[in-house]
Structure formats: structure tokens, C-alpha cells
Design a protein around this motif. Structure first.
Motif, short mmCIF file in Angstrom:
data_model
loop_
_atom_site.label_atom_id
_atom_site.label_comp_id
_atom_site.label_asym_id
_atom_site.label_seq_id
_atom_site.Cartn_x
_atom_site.Cartn_y
_atom_site.Cartn_z
N GLN A 76 32.27 33.36 34.38
CA GLN A 76 33.94 32.09 35.07
C GLN A 76 34.54 30.57 34.24
O GLN A 76 33.47 30.67 33.56
CB GLN A 76 32.56 31.41 36.45
CG GLN A 76 33.67 30.59 36.58
CD GLN A 76 34.42 31.19 37.58
OE1 GLN A 76 33.78 32.19 38.72
NE2 GLN A 76 35.30 31.06 38.70
N ILE A 77 35.94 31.37 34.92
CA ILE A 77 36.47 30.39 33.83
C ILE A 77 37.21 29.64 34.87
O ILE A 77 37.76 30.24 35.38
CB ILE A 77 37.43 31.56 32.68
CG1 ILE A 77 36.75 32.19 32.06
CG2 ILE A 77 38.56 30.67 32.37
CD1 ILE A 77 37.48 33.25 31.20
N GLY A 78 37.18 28.22 34.68
CA GLY A 78 37.95 27.69 35.36
C GLY A 78 37.94 28.10 37.28
O GLY A 78 36.67 27.85 37.51
N GLY A 79 39.38 27.42 37.64
CA GLY A 79 39.14 28.46 38.36
C GLY A 79 39.26 29.99 39.31
O GLY A 79 39.76 30.06 39.91
N ILE A 80 39.36 30.55 38.02
CA ILE A 80 39.46 31.95 38.33
C ILE A 80 38.08 32.56 38.40
O ILE A 80 37.01 31.91 38.66
CB ILE A 80 40.16 32.70 37.14
CG1 ILE A 80 41.32 31.89 36.11
CG2 ILE A 80 39.99 34.01 36.96
CD1 ILE A 80 40.82 32.71 34.53
N ASP A 81 38.54 33.47 39.65
CA ASP A 81 37.19 34.37 40.10
C ASP A 81 36.32 34.61 39.44
O ASP A 81 37.06 35.06 38.52
CB ASP A 81 37.99 35.39 40.61
CG ASP A 81 38.88 34.98 42.64
OD1 ASP A 81 38.72 33.73 42.49
OD2 ASP A 81 39.39 35.97 42.92
N SER A 82 35.58 35.12 38.94
CA SER A 82 34.06 35.33 38.18
C SER A 82 34.34 36.64 37.84
O SER A 82 34.85 37.71 38.40
CB SER A 82 33.08 35.69 39.00
OG SER A 82 32.20 34.26 39.09
N LEU A 83 34.37 36.81 36.26
CA LEU A 83 34.87 37.84 36.04
C LEU A 83 33.88 39.49 35.83
O LEU A 83 32.26 38.55 35.64
CB LEU A 83 35.47 38.26 34.84
CG LEU A 83 36.45 37.67 34.27
CD1 LEU A 83 36.94 36.81 32.74
CD2 LEU A 83 37.94 37.76 35.26
N LYS A 84 34.57 40.90 36.03
CA LYS A 84 32.99 41.57 36.36
C LYS A 84 32.40 42.10 34.24
O LYS A 84 33.53 42.84 34.10
CB LYS A 84 33.78 42.57 37.00
CG LYS A 84 33.67 42.06 38.63
CD LYS A 84 32.25 41.37 39.29
CE LYS A 84 32.95 40.46 40.66
NZ LYS A 84 31.36 40.20 41.40
N LEU A 85 31.09 42.19 34.53
CA LEU A 85 30.63 42.92 32.77
C LEU A 85 31.42 44.02 33.46
O LEU A 85 31.19 45.37 34.26
CB LEU A 85 29.56 42.88 32.78
CG LEU A 85 28.69 43.40 31.47
CD1 LEU A 85 29.19 42.75 30.22
CD2 LEU A 85 27.49 43.69 31.47
N GLY A 86 31.99 44.25 31.74
CA GLY A 86 32.66 46.38 31.51
C GLY A 86 33.84 45.92 31.99
O GLY A 86 35.05 46.27 31.03
N ARG A 87 34.20 45.75 33.49
CA ARG A 87 35.47 45.61 33.72
C ARG A 87 36.38 45.07 32.96
O ARG A 87 37.84 44.99 32.73
CB ARG A 87 35.73 45.83 35.72
CG ARG A 87 36.84 45.45 35.75
CD ARG A 87 37.37 45.63 37.30
NE ARG A 87 38.01 45.66 38.57
CZ ARG A 87 38.52 45.36 39.13
NH1 ARG A 87 37.34 44.99 40.39
NH2 ARG A 87 39.80 45.43 39.73
N HIS A 88 35.78 43.27 33.29
CA HIS A 88 37.09 42.71 32.64
C HIS A 88 36.82 41.81 30.92
O HIS A 88 37.21 41.27 30.54
CB HIS A 88 36.64 41.49 33.79
CG HIS A 88 37.43 41.57 34.64
ND1 HIS A 88 36.91 41.44 35.68
CD2 HIS A 88 38.32 41.44 35.31
CE1 HIS A 88 37.32 41.70 37.69
NE2 HIS A 88 38.12 42.55 36.41
N PHE A 89 35.01 42.20 30.96
CA PHE A 89 34.52 41.34 29.34
C PHE A 89 33.59 42.70 28.88
O PHE A 89 32.35 43.14 30.12
CB PHE A 89 34.03 40.46 29.96
CG PHE A 89 33.01 39.80 30.44
CD1 PHE A 89 32.19 39.64 29.95
CD2 PHE A 89 32.64 39.59 31.74
CE1 PHE A 89 30.88 39.47 30.01
CE2 PHE A 89 31.89 39.21 32.77
CZ PHE A 89 30.74 39.03 31.90
N VAL A 90 33.42 42.58 28.12
CA VAL A 90 31.90 43.36 27.01
C VAL A 90 31.12 41.95 26.41
O VAL A 90 31.81 41.63 25.64
CB VAL A 90 32.82 44.37 26.36
CG1 VAL A 90 32.61 45.38 27.24
CG2 VAL A 90 33.18 43.25 25.71
#
Length: 500
Positions: A101-115
């Protein structure tokens, strides 16, 4: 007209510059097909489970090669107690869960958005500090800022890093620096166009093996986040509150080995120069490790062609050259980790057992398979100064030579030879016969079907004889082979050997 045998004898005189022994009298002519087949059937057996680096089957193959060297009378390299060059690898399994979770940005998904690149199980909430590339204390780095207890954010890579190896090497450096400065984690923003994000995701969502810079397992949480559209620009502009929960990556140090043996040359002066014969003995493993389709009936990627074939040629050469030693010394090097990114040869090039400057040539054997049993294919034939020796040796055993097949594949820089070439050592790759990547190759290349029952053993015998004889002619050559003028590796050779 001269008879064929007379023509061959005359050509040998030209190659060696001295009275040459008829090929039929040399040990390589007496290599035994059944012995080579037995070696192939062992190295590519199901029981070795695809010889994947870091797995037991790989070490069984290494032990087998070492004992073959011992039986033939090869010596360990001076200073070594045995035939093994030990290499530490970091083995990492993928994270099973993670949220970001970065600030007010929606939660990011493992694999799709980050590793998750590395680090233990973590539950972190911290403020960010953007540090540019994060490789220095200068303006494009920490610039004197205190990041203790902070989550540092950096750009992936460096101004000079464009290859996968370069990106990962830069990541390792900045992770080490961030840990030294007391950061609680490292977030890198991935914007490189070198590899699409889905390829990055696929890589880090599977098991990984990489060279370990030490025997310490990384303890700093380290992630890459997709920033391909600069959607996370706010992390560069101002401090943000970031929350990360993850299982981390299970990591441990595992040991693998290169296998090295030496034959001392017979010439009082030339024996101080070494011809390096190399072939990688690892393959890709079992099931999902192989990266290609498999069935319950056959899930083992045996790697008969890639590269038990080249490994058998290495052993055959050791037998022939030990039976009648050449003028230069020969270093036989069976390499691990090729399938993981040429890692065994990379490690050796950085930690040589014989001084690199004394290594005057590398004849590597590797290949995707064969679709023409009348030839050998040599990547770098016209670049590395041994064309005459390669063609003479191959012709002696009824094989033609095809130079640089499938140029669109950039094969010279895709096998272990390149790690020696970048040091300046002339280093062609001697491959089983093919001209193009076609259906015959892809039927077996990195497929579970590549097993010993599919090998043409008559062709393997000819190939091994030609490889061994090529090595002999190069090792007996009065002057060492050199890169052709203007080759991209010529400058490295001049730096290594001098300009003469």
C-alpha cells in the motif's frame, strides 16, 4: 594425383609446421563408441533428474566427471586439493503472499504490480526517501540523507546497466548499501524497456538460483514495482507512507561446483600456456523447472544434446590428450550453471584457477542439438584464429564445418565462451551440426524428449574425435590463435596479452 591420405598428411604439415603423425595413429582415432555411449547414458539418465544446478543430480554428474578425470590421470589444478571449484549460490523460492500500500493508491497486487526480490517475512510501515539510483552517497544517491528506519526508493538499474545481469548486479549493490545505512527496506521502480514487466514477474515468481556474493543470506526486504507508465511518480516527488506485508522469499546458500582437471604440456616453454576446453554439464531439471510442457510419464529434462553431448566430448578429449600429451597444457573445465545465465563460467572467469593471461584459447562445446550429422557447427569460426585447425580436424573424421549458424540468434554471446571472450580469450563454440533453428532442433531442445535413446551414437563418435583433434592441433600450434583484426573482443585481448 595424390591419394586422399597423402593430401591429409600434407595439410597436417601445414597446420603444425612440423612433421606430423598420421591421424590414424593418434589416440583420438581410437576413441570407442560404446564407451562414449555409456557416458552419455549415465549423464543423461533419469536418475540424475535433469542435472539442475543446486540439486543432487547435478552433484552426481560433477562427481562422475571428477572420477573420470581421476581415472584418466588428470591432475587437479595447482593449489586445488581436488577437482572441484566450489561456487556459492543463493537459492530463493517465491513469496507466497505479499501486499503493498503506497499512500492513497489502491493496494498493489503481487505479481501483477510488484515482485519480492529478497528478504524475510516482514510487516513494515515506514516513510519513504527517494535516492535516485541509490548506488552512491552523491547527488544521484543518498546525498547525505539519514535513511535509518526509512524505506528507500530507487530507480532500477544504473545509467550503464541495460542487460538482465547488469540490472541485478546494480540491485545487489544498492541493497547492500541500503542495509549498511539502516534502511528497513528497498523499493525499486522498474521502468526499463529491456525486458517487459510480465517477463520480470515470471522470473521472480519462480525458484531462482544466483551467484552469491558471500555466504550471508540477504536480510533486507527488497521489492521491484512496475512503474512503466510513471504511475508512481509521487514516490520521487515527496515522502509517502508505505505499508508492506509479505511472507518474504525463502532463501538459503547452496553449493555447486565446476569440475577442473589439467594435463601438463610437453614443451618446456609452451606448457606455461593453457588451452581451455569447456562444456557445461548442467541442465534444467524436472517438471515445472524445465519451463516446457511435460507429462506424468516423462517429466525429466535429460539434456542429452544440451549438454551431455558436449560433456562427453570433453571427457573423450581428456582421454585422447592424456594418452599423448600436446605441447601446451590443457585445462579441462566442466561448467555448472549455464542454464541459469552462464553462471559457472562467469564465476570461473572472475575466480580463475589458472591465470587468465596464461589461458590463450578456449574451445567450448555446447549446442541446441543437431539436424545435420555431416557437419559440425562452429560459432566464431572466422573470428578466433583457429579456422584451419578446426576444419582440418573435422575433415579428418569425415565432417564438414558450418560457420555461425542462425546468426539472428546471436549464439556467440549466449554460451559460456562469452565469459572468456570478454576477458580477451579467443573462444569459439564447437557445436553439433545445425544450420538453422528448425523443427528437428525444437523437437528436442529443452524438451523432456531429449534423452539418450534419441542420440545418433555414430555421429557422437565422429564429433568427439573431431573435437579432441581440434584441441590437439591448437595446443601444438607454434603461435597461439588470435582474434581477427577489428573484432569487438580484440581490445580486451590486447589489454590481457599485450599488443604483440
Amino acid at each position: 594425383m595424390l591419394k586422399t591420405s597423402s593430401l591429409l598428411f600434407a595439410s597436417l604439415l601445414l597446420v603444425s609446421g612440423a612433421v606430423a603423425q598420421p591421424v590414424s595413429k593418434l589416440p583420438e582415432s581410437k576413441l570407442n563408441r560404446s564407451e562414449l555411449e555409456a557416458q552419455m547414458r549415465f549423464l543423461a539418465a533419469d536418475e540424475l533428474q535433469g542435472r539442475r544446478t543446486g540439486e543432487p543430480g547435478n552433484m552426481v554428474a560433477a562427481r562422475y566427471i571428477a572420477e573420470q578425470f581421476r581415472a584418466l590421470g588428470l591432475k587437479p589444478v595447482a593449489g586445488q586439493s581436488d577437482y572441484f571449484q566450489k561456487i556459492p549460490f543463493l537459492k530463493a523460492r517465491p513469496a507466497t503472499y505479499a501486499s503493498l500500500q503506497i499512500g492513497g493508491i489502491d493496494s498493489l497486487k503481487l505479481g501483477r504490480h510488484f515482485v519480492v526480490i529478497s528478504g524475510p517475512q516482514s510487516d513494515i510501515k515506514a516513510e519513504t526517501v527517494y535516492i535516485g539510483y541509490g548506488l552512491t552517497d552523491g547527488a544521484d544517491g543518498y546525498n547525505g540523507r539519514n535513511v535509518r528506519g526509512k524505506l528507500v526508493v530507487a530507480q532500477v538499474g544504473s545509467p550503464d546497466a541495460t542487460t538482465n545481469r547488469g540490472l541485478l548486479a546494480a540491485s545487489e549493490q544498492k541493497r547492500k548499501l541500503a542495509a549498511e545505512k539502516g534502511a528497513v527496506g528497498l523499493v525499486e521502480l522498474y521502468t526499463s524497456g529491456t525486458y517487459p514487466w510480465p517477463i520480470v514477474t515470471r522470473s521472480f515468481q519462480g525458484e531462482q538460483l544466483s551467484l552469491a556474493s558471500s555466504t550471508d543470506v540477504p536480510t533486507l526486504l527488497h521489492i521491484w514495482v512496475d512503474n512503466g507508465k510513471n504511475q508512481l511518480a509521487s514516490l520521487k516527488d515527496a515522502s509517502q507512507t508505505v505499508s508492506i506485508r509479505t511472507s518474504g522469499r525463502e532463501q538459503r546458500i547452496v553449493e555447486a561446483v565446476n569440475v577442473a582437471g589439467v594435463i601438463e604440456g610437453t614443451d618446456p616453454k609452451l606448457k606455461n600456456e593453457y588451452v581451455l576446453l569447456s562444456a557445461h554439464f548442467d541442465h534444467v531439471g524436472v517438471g515445472k523447472q524445465g519451463g516446457q510442457p511435460y507429462t506424468a510419464a516423462d517429466s525429466i529434462f535429460n539434456g542429452a544434446r544440451d549438454n551431455a553431448f558436449g560433456t562427453v566430448a570433453l571427457l573423450a578429449s581428456a582421454k585422447a590428450l592424456q594418452a599423448q600429451r600436446p605441447k601446451r597444457s590443457i585445462l579441462f573445465l566442466a561448467l555448472t550453471g549455464e542454464e541459469l545465465g552462464l553462471l559457472g563460467s562467469r564465476y570461473y572467469a572472475e575466480h580463475p584457477l589458472v591465470p587468465i593471461k596464461q589461458t590463450v584459447f578456449n574451445l567450448n562445446s555446447d549446442g541446441a542439438g543437431y539436424n545435420d550429422t555431416t557437419i559440425v557447427s562452429v560459432i566464431g569460426l572466422n573470428r578466433t584464429g583457429a579456422k584451419t585447425e578446426i576444419e582440418t580436424a573435422s575433415k579428418a573424421f569425415g565432417l564438414g564445418v558450418f560457420a555461425d549458424p542462425a546468426p539472428e540468434q546471436n549464439l556467440f554471446d549466449r554460451s559460456d565462451n562469452v565469459n572468456f571472450a570478454v576477458k580477451g580469450i579467443p573462444a569459439p563454440t564447437f557445436s553439433a551440426g545445425f544450420k538453422t533453428f528448425d523443427a528437428d532442433l525444437f523437437k528436442y531442445y529443452h524438451q523432456a524428449a531429449d534423452n539418450p535413446d534419441t542420440i545418433d551414437y555414430g555421429y557422437l563418435l565422429k564429433f568427439c574425435k573431431a573435437f579432441a583433434y581440434t584441441a590437439r592441433l591448437i595446443a601444438d600450434k607454434p603461435t597461439r590463435p588470435q582474434w581477427v583484426a577489428g573484432d569487438k573482443y580484440e581490445a580486451a585481448a590486447k589489454a590481457l596479452y599485450g599488443t604483440n
